[in-house]
Write a protein that holds these residues in place. Structure first.
Motif, PDB file in Angstrom:
ATOM      1  N   TYR A 165      39.534  23.875  24.063  1.00 12.10           N
ATOM      2  CA  TYR A 165      37.933  23.593  23.753  1.00 12.10           C
ATOM      3  C   TYR A 165      37.530  24.279  22.636  1.00 12.10           C
ATOM      4  CZ  TYR A 165      33.534  23.833  25.256  1.00 12.10           C
ATOM      5  OH  TYR A 165      32.243  23.708  25.345  1.00 12.10           O
ATOM      6  N   ARG A 168      37.684  21.499  20.044  1.00 11.87           N
ATOM      7  CA  ARG A 168      37.282  20.374  20.471  1.00 11.87           C
ATOM      8  C   ARG A 168      35.852  20.407  20.109  1.00 11.87           C
ATOM      9  NH1 ARG A 168      36.520  20.798  26.624  1.00 11.87           N
ATOM     10  NH2 ARG A 168      35.247  18.570  26.605  1.00 11.87           N
ATOM     11  N   LEU A 179      37.356  15.087  29.792  1.00 16.83           N
ATOM     12  CA  LEU A 179      38.010  16.673  29.041  1.00 16.83           C
ATOM     13  C   LEU A 179      36.789  17.270  29.415  1.00 16.83           C
ATOM     14  CD1 LEU A 179      38.792  15.464  24.978  1.00 16.83           C
ATOM     15  CD2 LEU A 179      40.555  15.674  27.319  1.00 16.83           C
ATOM     16  N   ILE A 180      35.539  16.812  29.874  1.00 18.44           N
ATOM     17  CA  ILE A 180      34.239  18.101  30.105  1.00 18.44           C
ATOM     18  C   ILE A 180      35.322  18.219  32.110  1.00 18.44           C
ATOM     19  CG2 ILE A 180      32.032  18.585  31.372  1.00 18.44           C
ATOM     20  CD1 ILE A 180      30.918  16.990  28.195  1.00 18.44           C
ATOM     21  N   SER A 183      38.404  20.624  31.362  1.00 17.15           N
ATOM     22  CA  SER A 183      38.313  21.646  31.540  1.00 17.15           C
ATOM     23  C   SER A 183      37.251  22.577  32.811  1.00 17.15           C
ATOM     24  CB  SER A 183      37.177  21.610  29.965  1.00 17.15           C
ATOM     25  OG  SER A 183      36.685  23.276  29.871  1.00 17.15           O
ATOM     26  N   ILE A 184      35.670  22.322  32.954  1.00 11.00           N
ATOM     27  CA  ILE A 184      35.258  22.474  33.980  1.00 11.00           C
ATOM     28  C   ILE A 184      36.543  23.004  35.793  1.00 11.00           C
ATOM     29  CG2 ILE A 184      33.698  23.061  35.478  1.00 11.00           C
ATOM     30  CD1 ILE A 184      32.253  21.490  33.786  1.00 11.00           C
ATOM     31  N   LYS A 187      39.666  25.223  35.602  1.00  9.88           N
ATOM     32  CA  LYS A 187      39.041  26.849  35.301  1.00  9.88           C
ATOM     33  C   LYS A 187      38.602  27.083  36.866  1.00  9.88           C
ATOM     34  CE  LYS A 187      36.745  26.453  31.844  1.00  9.88           C
ATOM     35  NZ  LYS A 187      35.993  26.008  30.887  1.00  9.88           N
ATOM     36  N   PHE A 207      24.011  19.717  30.019  1.00  5.21           N
ATOM     37  CA  PHE A 207      25.130  18.893  28.908  1.00  5.21           C
ATOM     38  C   PHE A 207      24.896  17.385  28.388  1.00  5.21           C
ATOM     39  CE2 PHE A 207      28.684  21.469  27.426  1.00  5.21           C
ATOM     40  CZ  PHE A 207      29.156  20.506  26.754  1.00  5.21           C
TER      41      PHE A 207
HETATM   42  N1  URA Z   1      31.771  23.473  30.457  1.00  2.00           N
HETATM   43  C1  URA Z   1      33.337  23.794  30.264  1.00  2.00           C
HETATM   44  O1  URA Z   1      33.538  24.562  30.754  1.00  2.00           O
HETATM   45  N2  URA Z   1      33.930  23.009  29.462  1.00  2.00           N
HETATM   46  C2  URA Z   1      33.554  21.849  28.970  1.00  2.00           C
HETATM   47  O2  URA Z   1      34.020  21.166  28.020  1.00  2.00           O
HETATM   48  C3  URA Z   1      32.160  21.750  28.694  1.00  2.00           C
HETATM   49  C4  URA Z   1      31.724  22.363  29.612  1.00  2.00           C
END
Ligand code: URA
Ligand code: CA
Length: 439
Positions: A165, A168, A179-180, A183-184, A187, A207
């Motif tokens: 992140y 990026r 990728l978003i 990433s989300i 987690k 976003f």
């Molecule tokens: N929130 C995130 O945690 N990751 C992203 O890539 C975009 C928004």
């Protein structure tokens, strides 16, 4: 295997194998590759995309780059929620106590605000004494007792995402749907809940700027749920204006308390009920969204939602007296009223800019690690579609100095459009995306 071959493969628009992705993410985690190679691959992915299978493997590998939070000692179906980030979005503080008060465990790791969108952890830290840095053992012990934990993301969680992140952010590769999504979802997978409700924000403060992009992102993440063994529903909600009337850490805590007391409502309550109802649906605690909303409203009326918030404050060291006396929360020294420059109707709000005005008051960070002014922020007095008289207050701003108040008011004034004729107000809930089997 070497990373150059993988970069070239993606540059030539070919599909990466599971082994390619595993090799890359393990190397990212162990700092085996130089940033210029990681950045080149990120850009190739940004330009040439990833299909659902590649995105799912990326998510899986990033989720497993650190610890997976083991919630198996907490009985029952665990639910989590995630917002892609907005302005005046305090829905976690409203819905987490409501859902947990119905006996459904909510163990949520949240981030700090960066840029124009706020973060739940910062809001909670405006409560004197409240601790968000919990060890995993402590969080599990709390969850067993109260069903509710709100904590900061630990460094052990998804280290590969943290590294990618940051890269990026400085290589123009943030706004890539795969990728978003990875990433989300990485987690959320690592945070361990069984069911995840996503709030994908759409509009000038989100976003995703268009409904089409928001739907695409939501669909990718909902579909991915099946591949990573999680139930995922996504709500697409409007960020064409701030969700609540209060923006800023102390102020958002006050608005959440007021909603849990049944003293205010509006769009923030509506989105919180919708997200909360879908958490109950995933946990099979209700059959329909309407039933879920009614149950959650009942927890406001009977005071159990507020009581659960009080339990959370006591559990994590926060002063529970703030629930009765919000003047115990920090308040900035200076106040400034922004008056309407003309009469008409409020027709447009540049929500990202409103977020930037809140940042200017000291409520948000300009750079990572910046100390916040918890008592700073903005109370909006009007919503889209409402009539406005010249000279009437549009907003009240709080900041440490008169100068900062005025600078923020100037930005805020540019963000709000008043027109002679009213304009249609965009709907609040734009779409709901659930797996096919649920429809
Ligand atoms: N929130 C995130 O945690 N990751 C992203 O890539 C975009 C928004
Ligand atoms: Ca649907």
């Amino acid at each position: 295997m070497n990373l150059l071959d993988i970069i070239i493969k993606k540059r030539e628009k070919q599909k990466l194998s599971r082994d390619d992705i595993t090799f890359w993410i393990r190397g990212v985690t162990s700092d085996a590759f130089p940033d210029y190679q990681n950045a080149a691959l990120l850009m190739a992915i940004f330009l040439n995309g990833m299909d659902a299978e590649e995105t799912a493997w990326l998510t899986y590998e990033m989720a497993h780059s650190g610890v997976i939070f083991g919630l198996s000692t907490i009985p029952g179906y665990k639910v989590d929620k995630h917002s892609t980030g907005g302005v005046g979005d305090t829905s976690t503080l409203v819905l987490a106590p409501l859902v947990a008060s119905l006996g459904i465990p909510v163990i949520k790791m949240s981030g700090r605000g960066l840029g124009f969108s706020g973060g739940t952890i910062d809001k909670l830290e405006s409560i004197p004494g409240f601790r968000t840095a919990l060890s995993e053992e402590e969080a599990l012990a709390f969850a067993q007792k109260s069903n509710l934990v709100l904590m900061g993301q630990t460094d052990h969680l998804t280290p590969a995402d943290q590294k990618l992140y940051a890269l990026r952010d400085v290589t123009g590769t943030v706004e890539s749907l795969p990728l978003i999504a990875a990433s989300i979802m990485s987690k959320k997978v690592a945070a361990g809940a069984n069911g995840i409700v996503l709030d994908v924000k759409c509009g000038s403060g989100g976003f995703m700027k268009t409904l089409e992009d928001a739907q695409k992102l939501a669909q990718i993440m909902v579909d991915m749920g099946r591949r990573v063994n999680r139930d995922v529903n996504a709500i697409i909600s409007s960020m064409e204006q701030p969700l609540g009337m209060y923006i800023g850490n102390r102020l958002e805590v006050i608005e959440a308390i007021s909603i849990l007391k049944g003293e205010s409502g509006g769009d923030l309550l509506e989105v919180s009920l919708t997200l909360g109802a879908h958490m109950l649906l995933l946990a099979k605690a209700v059959q329909t969204e309407a039933e879920g909303k009614a149950k959650l409203l009942e927890q406001i009326k009977n005071g159990q939602g507020l009581a659960k918030l009080e339990e959370l404050l006591i559990q994590q060291g926060g002063n529970p007296a703030v629930l009765e006396d919000t003047s115990l929360l920090p308040l900035s020294a200076c106040m400034h009223t922004l008056a309407a420059p003309s009469s008409g109707y409020l027709t447009q709000m540049d929500t990202a800019k409103i977020g930037r005005a809140a940042q200017e008051t000291g409520a948000g960070r300009m750079y990572k690690g910046q100390t916040l002014d918890f008592g700073a922020g903005i109370i909006l007095k009007k919503r889209l579609g409402e009539p406005v008289e010249k000279g009437e207050p549009l907003a009240i701003l709080y900041s440490a100095t008169e100068g900062k108040c005025r600078a923020a008011a100037e930005i805020l004034a540019q963000a709000i459009t008043i027109s002679p004729q009213p304009a249609p107000v965009p709907p609040l809930i734009l779409d709901i995306i659930a797996p096919e089997s649920q429809n």
